[in-house]
Design an enzyme around this catalytic site. Structure first.
Site, PDB file in Angstrom:
ATOM      1  N   GLU A 254       0.885  -1.173   0.000  1.00 11.40           N
ATOM      2  CA  GLU A 254       0.000   0.000   0.000  1.00 11.40           C
ATOM      3  C   GLU A 254       0.915   1.213   0.000  1.00 11.40           C
ATOM      4  OE1 GLU A 254      -1.552   3.019   0.863  1.00 11.40           O
ATOM      5  OE2 GLU A 254      -2.232   2.322   2.832  1.00 11.40           O
ATOM      6  N   GLU A 385       3.256  12.583  -5.086  1.00  2.82           N
ATOM      7  CA  GLU A 385       2.746  12.565  -3.715  1.00  2.82           C
ATOM      8  C   GLU A 385       3.630  13.465  -2.861  1.00  2.82           C
ATOM      9  OE1 GLU A 385       2.990   8.897  -1.381  1.00  2.82           O
ATOM     10  OE2 GLU A 385       0.921   9.256  -0.782  1.00  2.82           O
TER      11      GLU A 385
END
Ligand code: ADP
Length: 483
Positions: A254, A385
């Site tokens: 993840e 990100e």
């Protein structure tokens, strides 16, 4: 000492006992609200990981391996209740360690307890099936644990991630080796002590703090580990996938995202606003599923920019224990990364910033929440990100353009659609490239029950909900021939 749990944070938790790292070395743990050292933690390395894997193996051969599904479920439920008995203490530890505002840390404790309640209740409800087959055969499937599972977790939500990964793994009868992040590992240690006091058999859970390149790398490459779950950065995720390939074991990754919220002209803007902002600044934006991109249709674009700006102007950033809207970032290193992104934005328009309160200590890792508008979808701030309290607003003309922009990054973790048009909601739910899509909300209140995971650079595999129980087990097919 972490009182009243009475833990020495410079120790590892292996085979039910608190032991120093075999090298005797420690690492300083920093309080990001002040820049001061909180305590020293163990610098676990491969020898400590090896001891933890052996302890986990022994647990599988012993009481823990023999526990029935109902007994495992009951054990998890009691650990969950014990977590609630320590809610204030755990919240304080997490707030000081991660830098998150106290009430957000408290919400994380409640989420951990809820994971344990959920997986405790689910442990004895994972059934195999019987499969109609050839004459004379009875065929059925069994769900079995992998064996020893490795859990390499980040610093942003230690308790929540322990709940979703260790909780599900223990429910299925695995024995766990947990490597918390070197930036924040106190609640992982406290959790181990709570589990020990609640009666979890020795070796079922082992915790080895240490550096990623040492303890983390040793765990992901250990031939005695049968499954790895990792939450963290894309770069480290790629390395872990390579490391586990040598042992041919499954891995759940993840790895974060660049998750969009798409606001159409017909959206209920008043309902959307708190979600638009909170999903970007919660935990100072250091959330894998943070919504860092806000896509807004031109008809409501000016209104959304203005109203989000108004909210940003009210945001206050300060020490975790002051419990303001936003805390510091986890470390000065993380602040440097976020400042680096801001330095690359001189061509963009900042429409609003929150404030850092005057009494925020000078050594803290503070970044003022920053909102950009009119950002081109290909800009670094709209593609990478950032992992800080930074959001970009991007205008779009129609549904087709919204989908192209929303899906136009390498990530695919979470997305949301704000619209009152039911047919559009359904089209968007299908079109958005993400592991979770929210309609007229974002995050669905944490969603312990809701499968979660990504696609593309956001990773693969699913955690949370019932789905995690399949990931943390292997299916065996039994075919019996009986004439
Ligand atoms: P971040 O960049 O947000 O700090 P990382 O991906 O570096 O996130 O860290 C997440 C977790 O992965 C931490 O527990 C860290 O110690 C661990 N880690 C870092 N590097 C490695 C590595 N080479 N192998 C295994 N684990 C690692």
């Amino acid at each position: 000492m972490l009182r009243p749990l009475q833990i020495d944070p410079s120790k590892c938790f292996i085979a039910g006992s608190w032991v120093g790292a075999l090298s005797g070395e420690t690492l300083p743990l920093v309080n990001p609200s002040e820049g001061s050292t909180l305590c020293d933690i163990a610098r676990g390395k491969s020898a400590d990981i090896d001891a933890a894997v052996r302890a986990a193996d022994a647990a599988l051969a012993g009481t823990w391996g023999k526990a029935t599904a109902a007994e495992r479920g009951r054990m998890l439920a009691s650990i969950g209740r014990a977590v609630l008995d320590h809610v204030d203490e755990l919240a304080q530890l997490e707030a000081m360690d991660v830098g998150k505002p106290l009430s957000q840390a408290r919400a994380d404790v409640l989420a951990l307890a809820r994971y344990l309640e959920f997986y405790g209740g689910a442990a004895d409800k994972v059934h195999g099936e019987t499969i109609p087959y050839l004459d004379g055969y009875t065929v059925y499937t069994l769900r079995e644990p992998h064996g020893v599972t490795g859990h390499i977790i980040p610093w942003n939500y230690p308790m929540q991630i322990i709940g979703r990964s260790v909780g599900a793994a223990l429910a299925m009868g695995n024995a766990c080796v947990l490597k918390p992040a070197e930036e924040a590992c106190l609640t992982a240690l406290a959790f181990a002590e709570i589990a020990r006091q609640a009666g979890l058999p020795d070796g079922a859970l082992n915790v080895v703090p240490g550096l990623g390149a040492e303890a983390g790398a040793a765990l992901s490459a250990h031939p005695g580990v049968q499954h790895i779950s990792f939450t963290g950065s894309v770069g480290v995720g790629k390395r872990i996938q390579q490391a586990v390939s040598a042992n041919v074991v499954p891995v759940t990754l993840e790895l974060g995202g660049k998750s969009p919220q798409v606001v159409f002209d017909d959206a209920d803007i008043a309902a959307a606003l708190p979600f638009l902002v909170n999903a970007g600044i919660q935990n100072a934006g250091q959330t894998c599923s943070a919504s860092s991109r806000i896509l807004v249709q031109r008809g409501v674009y000016d209104q959304v920019v203005e109203e989000m700006s108004g909210r940003y102007a009210q945001l206050r950033t300060g020490p975790a224990l002051s419990d303001l809207d936003v805390g510091p970032l986890v470390s000065l290193r993380q602040k440097e990364i976020v400042d680096g992104f801001l330095a690359k934005s001189s061509d963009l328009q900042i429409v609003a910033q929150g404030q850092i309160v005057d009494d925020a200590p000078a050594g803290g890792a503070y970044v003022a929440p920053t909102l950009f508008a009119g950002v081109p979808p290909g800009h670094t701030l709209a593609q990478d990100e950032i992992f800080g309290p930074v959001q970009v607003i991007i205008p779009f003309a129609d549904e087709a353009e919204a989908i192209a922009i929303a899906n136009g990054t390498d990530f695919g973790l979470v997305a949301s659609c704000w619209s009152e048009n039911g047919a559009r909601q359904m089209r968007m739910a299908r079109a958005l490239r993400a592991g979770q899509v929210f309609i007229n909300n974002y995050g669905a209140g944490g969603g312990v029950e809701l499968p979660f995971g990504g696609t593309g650079l956001s990773g693969h595999g699913r955690e949370k909900g019932f789905e995690a129980l399949y990931g943390f087990s292997v299916l065996k097919t039994v075919a019996a021939l009986h004439h």
